[in-house]
Enzyme design. Structure first.
Site, PDB file in Angstrom:
ATOM      1  N   SER A 124      21.626  18.936 -39.012  1.00  0.00           N
ATOM      2  CA  SER A 124      20.754  17.825 -39.420  1.00  0.00           C
ATOM      3  C   SER A 124      19.813  18.171 -40.563  1.00  0.00           C
ATOM      4  O   SER A 124      18.590  18.244 -40.391  1.00  0.00           O
ATOM      5  CB  SER A 124      19.990  17.344 -38.198  1.00  0.00           C
ATOM      6  N   ASP A 184      22.725  14.247 -37.823  1.00  0.00           N
ATOM      7  CA  ASP A 184      22.334  13.683 -36.516  1.00  0.00           C
ATOM      8  C   ASP A 184      22.221  12.153 -36.534  1.00  0.00           C
ATOM      9  O   ASP A 184      22.508  11.485 -35.535  1.00  0.00           O
ATOM     10  CB  ASP A 184      21.034  14.315 -35.970  1.00  0.00           C
ATOM     11  N   ARG A 213      21.806  22.656 -29.282  1.00  0.00           N
ATOM     12  CA  ARG A 213      22.544  22.370 -28.057  1.00  0.00           C
ATOM     13  C   ARG A 213      24.024  22.574 -28.277  1.00  0.00           C
ATOM     14  O   ARG A 213      24.544  22.295 -29.362  1.00  0.00           O
ATOM     15  CB  ARG A 213      22.326  20.917 -27.613  1.00  0.00           C
TER      16      ARG A 213
HETATM   17  C1  BGC Z   1      16.800  16.045 -42.471  1.00  0.00           C
HETATM   18  C2  BGC Z   1      17.828  15.021 -42.084  1.00  0.00           C
HETATM   19  C3  BGC Z   1      17.795  14.788 -40.593  1.00  0.00           C
HETATM   20  C4  BGC Z   1      16.391  14.447 -40.140  1.00  0.00           C
HETATM   21  C5  BGC Z   1      16.286  14.217 -38.643  1.00  0.00           C
HETATM   22  C6  BGC Z   1      15.429  15.682 -41.911  1.00  0.00           C
HETATM   23  O1  BGC Z   1      14.520  16.718 -42.157  1.00  0.00           O
HETATM   24  O2  BGC Z   1      16.709  16.160 -43.880  1.00  0.00           O
HETATM   25  O3  BGC Z   1      19.123  15.426 -42.484  1.00  0.00           O
HETATM   26  O4  BGC Z   1      18.683  13.745 -40.280  1.00  0.00           O
HETATM   27  O5  BGC Z   1      15.516  15.494 -40.507  1.00  0.00           O
HETATM   28  O6  BGC Z   1      16.664  15.333 -37.919  1.00  0.00           O
END
Ligand code: BGC
Length: 434
Positions: free
Chosen positions: A136, A190, A74
């Protein structure tokens, strides 16, 4: 036959059971892993410093954010009003197709830059604003605006990014696409974004959790407890990105082991593979396949429908939880009511364990911050599992009640929509505001 499937379902329910005793043991192990991670010792929890703290709620300004990390990306422009309120100027969703998330670094980051360009043109926005980038994945940050990707998760396999600074790679793509005047000032996970967004409006919030394609959480840690961080810092707290998907001290079933072995990242993200949306459907599919091979299901349509890895998405599983007819609609042969009931039962077993583990992880972090639950804790939670999966939130609440009993009300789960991107914008704005 009916009896045999009942016995099979009971066996599955038994091996997937996650009891109060399991939860209490997990909390002890989780605390140890958190401590070790904070000290820089070997741990399945990375405990990554985020180089940011919770906002004050008075930050102001217009900022752009890019939010990338699941099945969609997004781009959003927001206005922070300075009184804990945020106004969204515009938001656009772009779907991240398989051919983008498995390409090379330049194709991937050019795609992101193109999306930003489209968004800015559509909204007639300034090309020289500050940008918060929510990325993320597990990133070891070296500052608020730089960080190295440790390893991809959630099925992403873009070549040439692991081991590199993702802000550097995106800046290069911006340059290639004529967007060099955009200033990438904040790199944010995130979970950190979700925590920051909720605490911008409510200072009692001290945990941000994602329960979506992946799972993870972030919380504010006292700076003196982050033993591995030796650098300068201007506050008594820094938000830690736990990367709890990596937690590996939970007993696994043969289905979890098989899923892990056949995944893109065997051995990694063990808890994530038992809890998050990318994997729940696949665990259920492996069980359904086994039941079919044992001769428990009548219709061949079941075999066809569930034969391909990841063909049973968690979204479909969730639909099944409320409406069994989704299978018959796409099957070649009608499936009996009993078979649909058994498939639903498998889905319930898998999602119930996921919810109970997720709640226990929350309980672990809360008791790390506040051992005797002296204060109230608002937990900002985002993600489709929590928001949309029927019964998921309820199972979490039940687990929390089993763990905390009368003190359970000190913990409030609060759905926080789109916090990941907005949080990056708040952090970007707070940097120029300090
Ligand atoms: C990532 C994290 C992320 C989470 C939620 C995981 O696979 O390693 O960094 O916060 O997913 O999106």
């Amino acid at each position: 036959m009916t009896q045999a499937i009942d016995i099979f379902l009971q066996e599955i329910a038994d091996i997937f059971a996650f009891t109060r005793k399991d939860a209490l043991e997990m909390i002890v192990a989780f605390h140890e892993e958190m401590e070790n991670g904070l000290k820089g010792k070997r741990s399945s929890l990375k405990m990554l410093p985020s180089f940011t703290r919770r906002p004050k709620g008075n930050e102001k300004g217009n900022v752009l954010a890019i939010d990338l990390g699941g099945t969609n990306m997004r781009v959003l422009a927001v206005r922070l009003l300075g009184n804990g309120k945020v106004e969204t100027i515009g938001v656009k969703r772009f779907s991240l197709e398989k051919d983008i998330v498995s390409k090379t670094e330049d194709v991937f980051f050019d795609f992101i830059a193109d999306c930003v360009s489209v968004f800015l043109k559509e909204h007639d926005l300034d090309f020289s604003c500050e940008v918060g980038f929510t990325f993320s994945f597990p990133v070891v940050q070296t500052s608020i605006s730089s960080g190295i990707l440790v390893s991809w998760t959630k099925g992403f396999t873009v070549e040439g990014v692991e081991g590199h600074d993702v802000v550097g790679l995106l800046s290069k793509a911006f340059k290639r696409k004529g967007l060099e005047s955009l200033k990438l000032v904040a790199l944010v996970n995130d979970t950190v974004g979700t925590l920051v967004t909720k605490s911008y409006a409510n200072p009692l919030c001290d945990l941000g959790v994602i329960l979506g394609t992946g799972t993870n959480a972030a919380y504010p840690e006292r700076i003196d407890r982050i033993k591995k961080y030796k650098g300068p810092w201007d506050s008594d707290e820094m938000i830690i990105n736990i990367e709890w998907g990596g937690f590996d001290r939970i007993k696994r079933t043969i289905y979890d082991e098989k899923l892990d072995r056949d995944s893109e990242n065997p051995g990694n993200q063990r808890m994530e593979k038992m809890v998050s949306g990318r994997y729940l459907g696949e665990i259920a599919r492996l069980i359904i396949k086994e039941a079919f091979n044992k001769g428990f299901f009548g219709a061949k349509a079941i075999k066809d429908y569930f034969s391909k890895p990841y063909s049973l998405t968690t979204e479909k599983l969730s639909l099944l939880a409320s409406d069994g007819d989704t299978i018959n609609a796409s099957g070649t042969e009608s499936i009996s009511y009993e078979d649909i009931w058994a498939i639903k039962e498998i889905g319930r077993t898998v999602s119930k364990r996921a919810a109970r583990i997720a709640a226990t992880a929350i309980a672990s972090v809360v008791t790390h911050m506040d051992r005797n639950l002296a204060s109230e804790h608002i937990i900002a939670v985002d993600g489709s599992l929590f928001e949309k999966y029927r019964g998921f939130r309820e199972h979490m609440e039940i687990m929390l009640e089993e763990i905390f009993q009368d003190s359970k009300d000190k913990i409030q789960l609060s759905l926080t929509h789109d916090g990941s991107g907005i949080g990056a914008a708040i952090i970007a704005a707070s940097l120029s505001f300090r």
